[in-house]
Design a protein around this motif. Structure first.
Motif, mmCIF file in Angstrom:
data_model
loop_
_atom_site.group_PDB
_atom_site.id
_atom_site.type_symbol
_atom_site.label_atom_id
_atom_site.label_comp_id
_atom_site.label_asym_id
_atom_site.label_seq_id
_atom_site.Cartn_x
_atom_site.Cartn_y
_atom_site.Cartn_z
ATOM 1 N N HIS A 240 72.081 30.632 36.929
ATOM 2 C CA HIS A 240 72.035 30.702 35.464
ATOM 3 C C HIS A 240 73.425 30.532 34.838
ATOM 4 O O HIS A 240 73.637 30.866 33.689
ATOM 5 C CB HIS A 240 71.410 32.028 35.010
ATOM 6 C CG HIS A 240 69.970 32.138 35.388
ATOM 7 N ND1 HIS A 240 68.975 31.475 34.691
ATOM 8 C CD2 HIS A 240 69.346 32.775 36.401
ATOM 9 C CE1 HIS A 240 67.809 31.734 35.258
ATOM 10 N NE2 HIS A 240 68.010 32.519 36.302
ATOM 11 N N ASP A 241 74.351 30.000 35.641
ATOM 12 C CA ASP A 241 75.733 29.856 35.163
ATOM 13 C C ASP A 241 75.839 28.910 33.978
ATOM 14 O O ASP A 241 76.722 29.058 33.144
ATOM 15 C CB ASP A 241 76.630 29.326 36.294
ATOM 16 C CG ASP A 241 76.529 30.191 37.527
ATOM 17 O OD1 ASP A 241 76.184 31.372 37.356
ATOM 18 O OD2 ASP A 241 76.776 29.691 38.644
ATOM 19 N N THR A 242 74.959 27.907 33.928
ATOM 20 C CA THR A 242 75.092 26.911 32.854
ATOM 21 C C THR A 242 73.966 27.018 31.826
ATOM 22 O O THR A 242 73.821 26.141 30.983
ATOM 23 C CB THR A 242 75.113 25.487 33.435
ATOM 24 O OG1 THR A 242 73.921 25.298 34.197
ATOM 25 C CG2 THR A 242 76.329 25.256 34.311
ATOM 26 N N ASP A 243 73.196 28.109 31.888
ATOM 27 C CA ASP A 243 72.144 28.307 30.882
ATOM 28 C C ASP A 243 72.720 28.291 29.471
ATOM 29 O O ASP A 243 72.138 27.717 28.555
ATOM 30 C CB ASP A 243 71.434 29.653 31.103
ATOM 31 C CG ASP A 243 70.376 29.548 32.181
ATOM 32 O OD1 ASP A 243 70.332 28.494 32.851
ATOM 33 O OD2 ASP A 243 69.596 30.504 32.342
ATOM 34 N N ASN A 244 73.904 28.960 29.326
ATOM 35 C CA ASN A 244 74.511 29.029 27.994
ATOM 36 C C ASN A 244 74.819 27.632 27.473
ATOM 37 O O ASN A 244 74.500 27.300 26.330
ATOM 38 C CB ASN A 244 75.770 29.906 28.024
ATOM 39 C CG ASN A 244 76.746 29.508 29.122
ATOM 40 O OD1 ASN A 244 76.529 28.518 29.829
ATOM 41 N ND2 ASN A 244 77.822 30.267 29.260
ATOM 42 N N GLY B 131 73.057 33.379 29.394
ATOM 43 C CA GLY B 131 72.587 33.208 30.763
ATOM 44 C C GLY B 131 72.846 34.442 31.606
ATOM 45 O O GLY B 131 72.007 34.870 32.409
ATOM 46 N N SER B 132 74.007 35.077 31.414
ATOM 47 C CA SER B 132 74.344 36.276 32.169
ATOM 48 C C SER B 132 73.500 37.466 31.729
ATOM 49 O O SER B 132 73.098 38.288 32.543
ATOM 50 C CB SER B 132 75.827 36.615 31.980
ATOM 51 O OG SER B 132 76.623 35.569 32.449
ATOM 52 N N ALA C 159 67.509 36.826 24.957
ATOM 53 C CA ALA C 159 67.991 36.595 26.320
ATOM 54 C C ALA C 159 67.309 37.565 27.281
ATOM 55 O O ALA C 159 66.963 37.204 28.417
ATOM 56 C CB ALA C 159 69.509 36.741 26.381
ATOM 57 N N LEU D 6 64.460 28.278 28.668
ATOM 58 C CA LEU D 6 65.640 27.768 27.961
ATOM 59 C C LEU D 6 65.397 27.751 26.456
ATOM 60 O O LEU D 6 66.294 28.051 25.661
ATOM 61 C CB LEU D 6 65.969 26.361 28.467
ATOM 62 C CG LEU D 6 67.221 25.715 27.877
ATOM 63 C CD1 LEU D 6 68.455 26.523 28.210
ATOM 64 C CD2 LEU D 6 67.360 24.280 28.375
ATOM 65 N N LEU E 118 70.538 37.200 30.596
ATOM 66 C CA LEU E 118 69.233 36.901 31.210
ATOM 67 C C LEU E 118 69.178 37.480 32.625
ATOM 68 O O LEU E 118 68.227 38.163 32.992
ATOM 69 C CB LEU E 118 69.041 35.386 31.219
ATOM 70 C CG LEU E 118 67.771 34.741 31.794
ATOM 71 C CD1 LEU E 118 67.568 33.386 31.143
ATOM 72 C CD2 LEU E 118 67.804 34.594 33.295
ATOM 73 N N LEU F 104 66.043 31.103 24.888
ATOM 74 C CA LEU F 104 67.489 31.311 24.714
ATOM 75 C C LEU F 104 68.011 30.504 23.531
ATOM 76 O O LEU F 104 68.821 30.977 22.734
ATOM 77 C CB LEU F 104 68.251 30.871 25.972
ATOM 78 C CG LEU F 104 68.073 31.665 27.256
ATOM 79 C CD1 LEU F 104 68.896 31.032 28.363
ATOM 80 C CD2 LEU F 104 68.480 33.108 27.054
#
Lengths: 350, 254
Positions: free
Chosen positions: A273-277, A93-94, A254, A72, A96, A75
């Motif tokens: 990884h949907d909420t990585d951003n 995240g995407s 990323a 994280l 990644l 990123l």
């Protein structure tokens, strides 16, 4: 420009060498936001440590917290640059996921379908593929934002969906296994002098990011564009070119994060990884970087990304329902932005 | 007087069917403050845009130090030592005064570090402090963001920046608009110091007392043409207003 100051006229208090004393004070005031985040982080660790010293202050707990946060952090370093230009990147995240998938599949293809036993040559190619995949998405974001002038929120919302979709198309919607053992055992779970390699790599990325931002012309232009894009353009800074480089940097990082996650989990995962951003943005903003652009630091980001991580770990150890964690992060996040806003308003009132 | 530094002859500028400049002439000499005045729509801004490389005139000639000159861009103008202070403050509010002064022209450290793009902040800060001191720009601290300064100080920094890089001529479009009395005096003081260094200052202003107090010469535009020229000290507000409105004309002005 280089002329020695002449005599003082009309008795105004002009600059002199005695304002050296102000420097440290002013710098301390400017860094106050970062300072407060550091204090909050230490307080959290102290509170959890005081309640359960046996469980919290162990090498294992510290190590796992650091490892889980290092991807994280990589990123968030890229995100710091983007947000300082008053932009946003929802696609990290995407990207990644996409980079992990292309990297793993390339390595598998080079090793006849299963790269588990592959050597270093294959791993290096995998790294290159991950970085190039990230760079490609970053470049696309940068082109659409800087050249076509489409708002970053919309562009990266698009690439957020597109990069994940592309990754799932390539992998047929499933995780890609067959990650080389040499990679997993070294970068993934290996340590150096007790420090996980993954953490070392993230620390190096953060250190380079911090130096780039604070000491170089690249960093200075990043602040200038976020502060007043028109002013930057008028003094001859190539705003378009610089913004492209910023989103390219975020994309490459990323890609690197995707490679790191793959090394750690030994699988290129297409889910989770949907909420990585949002986590990266939260870390950056918690660290004192302003969503309005022009102000922020990588040091703050490093502290910022650890607040949610420490909260989660602390809640798990204390047996608090872990679903409280996002609520607690949300409260701290909103408080941080409110603090930043009121500070700016007070400053701009003159 | 000496040879003109910058001379515009019969400049014409069309925007579609609109004629903003209809054979406007303009002269600036080294080391003088020359004010360019005129009613709204007289073509002041268009003329300055043509002279600072923002716009290209449709017709007419431009002479710089006696040589014909064609400006293709503001950067091109800057390379000739021509700088412009814009009406809206074109500074980066989150950066400190030294960073703003050197924005786009940063000094880099010598050797490998400089090649890597590392800035020489200490040197820039030192030179900026000297420069502000020389122009009499007073700042409590050179390390605070511009946004923390007062309006007058901010404008002074913007003026000081253009002056730092202008070796020949500075255009200032309403530099004192939206400033208080004390702050305005401060900016005018900076303008006079710039002139004393041998740089030509072209001031665009609507404030007649201000124009009279600071100008060595005054040129008046009306309907896209130069209609009058005055010596600063021996003219009056009535004369200036007369020229601006067309009540008074000088036959030799154009």
């Amino acid at each position: 420009m280089s002329t020695v100051p002449e005599s003082k006229t009309n008795g105004e208090t002009t600059l002199s060498s005695e304002d050296e004393g102000h420097t440290s004070l002013a710098k301390r005031l400017a860094g106050a936001n970062t300072l407060w985040i550091g204090v909050v982080l230490l307080l959290l660790i102290a509170v959890f440590g005081a309640i359960r010293p046996d469980a919290v202050l162990t090498t294992f707990t510290l190590q796992t917290t650091l490892v889980e946060t290092s991807v994280l952090l990589v990123l968030a370093v890229g995100m710091t640059f983007v947000i300082i230009t008053s932009g946003i990147d929802l696609s990290v995240g995407s990207v990644l996921v996409f980079s992990g998938v292309t990297s793993a599949m390339t390595m598998n293809a080079m090793s006849g379908g299963d790269a588990t036993k592959a050597g270093w040559g294959v791993v290096w190619v995998g790294l290159l593929v991950a970085l190039v995949s990230g760079a490609a998405w970053g470049l696309l974001n940068g082109l659409l934002i800087a050249k076509s002038k489409i708002p970053p929120l919309i562009v990266t919302l698009g690439s957020f969906g597109a990069a994940l979709g592309a990754g799932q198309l390539i992998s047929n919607g499933s995780n890609v296994a067959g990650v080389p053992e040499v990679l997993g055992n070294t970068l993934g779970t290996g340590t150096y002098l007790g420090i996980p390699n993954l953490v070392l790599l993230a620390a190096v990325v953060a250190a380079i990011g911090a130096l780039l931002l604070t000491t170089t012309r690249f960093g200075r232009y990043t602040y200038a564009i976020g502060s007043n894009e028109e002013a930057a353009r008028r003094v001859g800074i190539s705003v378009t070119g610089h913004l492209m480089k910023i989103y390219l940097l975020a994309g490459v990082l990323a890609g690197l994060a995707g490679f790191m996650a793959m090394a750690y989990f030994r699988v290129a995962s297409v889910t989770g990884h949907d909420t990585d951003n949002l986590n990266a943005i939260a870390g950056v903003v918690l660290g004192g970087t302003s969503l309005f652009g022009g102000a922020g630091s990588v040091v703050g980001t490093v502290l910022g990304v650890f607040i949610p991580a420490v909260l989660r770990k602390g809640f798990v150890i204390l047996g608090v329902n872990v679903y409280w964690q996002p609520i607690a992060v949300a409260i701290v996040l909103v408080a941080a932005v409110w603090f930043d806003q009121s500070r700016r308003r007070a400053r701009n009132q003159r | 007087m000496s040879e003109p530094l910058l001379e515009a002859r019969e400049l014409v500028k069309h925007y579609g069917s609109v004629e903003a400049l209809r054979g406007a002439s303009f002269t600036a000499y080294p080391g003088e403050v020359v004010s360019l005045i005129g009613d709204n729509g007289a073509g002041k801004s268009t003329l300055v845009k043509c002279l600072s490389g923002v716009e290209r005139p449709t017709g007419g000639t431009l002479l710089f130090e006696g040589e014909p000159l064609e400006l293709t861009s503001p950067t091109d103008a800057r390379d000739h030592g021509i700088e412009t202070v814009f009406q809206d403050l074109a500074v980066a509010p989150d950066l400190d005064p030294a960073a703003n002064l050197y924005l786009g022209r940063e000094l880099r450290k010598p050797g490998v570090l400089g090649w890597l793009g590392v800035l020489d902040k200490h040197e820039m800060r030192k030179r900026a402090a000297e420069h502000f001191y020389r122009l009499g720009v007073s700042l409590q601290s050179i390390d605070v963001p511009i946004a923390a300064l007062s309006g007058g100080q901010r404008q002074s920094v913007a003026v000081a920046r253009s002056v730092a890089w202008a070796s020949k001529i500075v255009f200032m479009d309403e530099p004192t608009a939206a400033l208080g009395v004390v702050q305005r005096e401060r900016v005018l003081d900076v303008i006079k110091r710039v002139r004393d260094e041998g740089i030509a200052v072209v001031l665009i202003s609507h404030n007649m007392p201000e124009v009279l107090s600071v100008s060595d010469r005054i040129e008046v535009l009306r309907l896209g043409r130069r209609v009058a020229r005055f010596k600063g000290p021996d003219t009056s507000v009535e004369e200036l207003v007369g020229a601006m409105t067309g009540a008074l004309t000088q036959e030799d002005a154009a």
